[in-house]
Design an enzyme around this catalytic site. Structure first.
Site: not given
Ligand code: ACM
Length: 262
Positions: A38, A109, A142, A169
């Site tokens: 990402e 996203k 992510c 994370v």
């Molecule tokens: C994330 O969505 N970058 C944890």
């Protein structure tokens, strides 16, 4: 089909440096599909709207997509990679799919994480699947992993491989992707980053690496270290994702009970 990821430590804001590093490191990769993290060329921890505006790029006419297209043409492969996208006055946390013939598609996203919500507009594309020849690929980014609907929607649309650019994370995603693959009978390629960022007086974010490739039966073919740069390419048979028969009596997607889920 040869699929892989490149896990590395991008430096925030140094787009050319990050693009040069990726170009160099993946130049020997013999693969059909390569997934990058990402926001792989911009860095992750934005602390001001002006930063996002300065680093967001139009697709296809931005430096990141141009570079990805060069790599795809030179190495005759497809790539999925995350970037901040500028589109009609908004900035999205997006991923682009490119191939030797050009840009194939863009995913924005859907589930923004933490302070991404301050700097990006929520994605408006929905979950999309593209046929790239050897396989049908779907893209999620992510934190989309936290919503099983993301992977399920992609499975229902025919995805055989989940391409999953990440900047993880939280610790649980690499294990959770085993379940995402099992419950949808498809492959996943999670490309995470390593290193940490601590910008603008904000809390330090440490990225957990652990990029991985998982099979439709939930086997982790390979998981990277938490803190090492790593390029991994493996051979898979995407046909394994086409058979949704669980037992003589159970077919994964046919046996869903959507009427009971609302
Ligand atoms: C994330 O969505 N970058 C944890």
């Amino acid at each position: 089909m040869r699929v892989g990821y490149f896990q590395f430590d991008p430096v925030f804001g140094e787009v050319t440096r990050n693009l040069d590093l990726v170009t160099d490191r993946v130049s020997e990769a013999q693969c059909d599909l390569l997934v990058l993290p990402e926001l792989f060329a911009s860095g992750y921890q934005f602390v001001a709207e002006q930063e996002v505006e300065a680093l967001a790029e139009p697709i296809p006419d931005g430096p990141t997509t141009h570079r990805l297209l060069e790599i795809a043409r030179r190495q005759q492969c497809h790539l999925v990679a995350g970037l901040p996208e500028r589109h009609q006055g908004r900035c999205y946390n997006s991923a682009v799919l490119v191939g030797p013939g050009g840009v194939v598609g863009v995913y924005r996203k859907a589930h923004l994480f933490f302070e991404e919500t301050l700097f990006f507009a929520p994605g408006d594309t929905g979950f999309l699947v593209w046929d790239i020849g050897p396989a049908k690929v779907g893209v999620m980014i992510c934190f989309d992993w936290f919503y099983p609907e993301s992977a399920r929607t992609l499975a229902l649309k025919g995805a055989e491989i989940l391409c999953h650019p990440s900047n993880l994370v939280l610790p649980h995603c690499p294990d959770a992707m085993v379940t995402r693959c099992l419950e949808n009978r498809l492959f996943s390629v999670t490309a995470n980053r390593i290193g940490s960022e601590e910008r603008g007086g904000k809390e330090r974010l440490t990225f957990i690496g652990s990029s991985e490739i998982v099979t439709p039966k939930g086997r982790i073919l390979h998981r990277a270290a938490r803190d090492q740069e790593e390029l991994t390419v493996l051979e898979i048979d995407p046909g394994e994702a086409r058979n949704k028969t669980l037992t003589r009596y159970n077919d994964l997607l046919r046996d869903r009970r959507p009427g009971l889920y609302e």
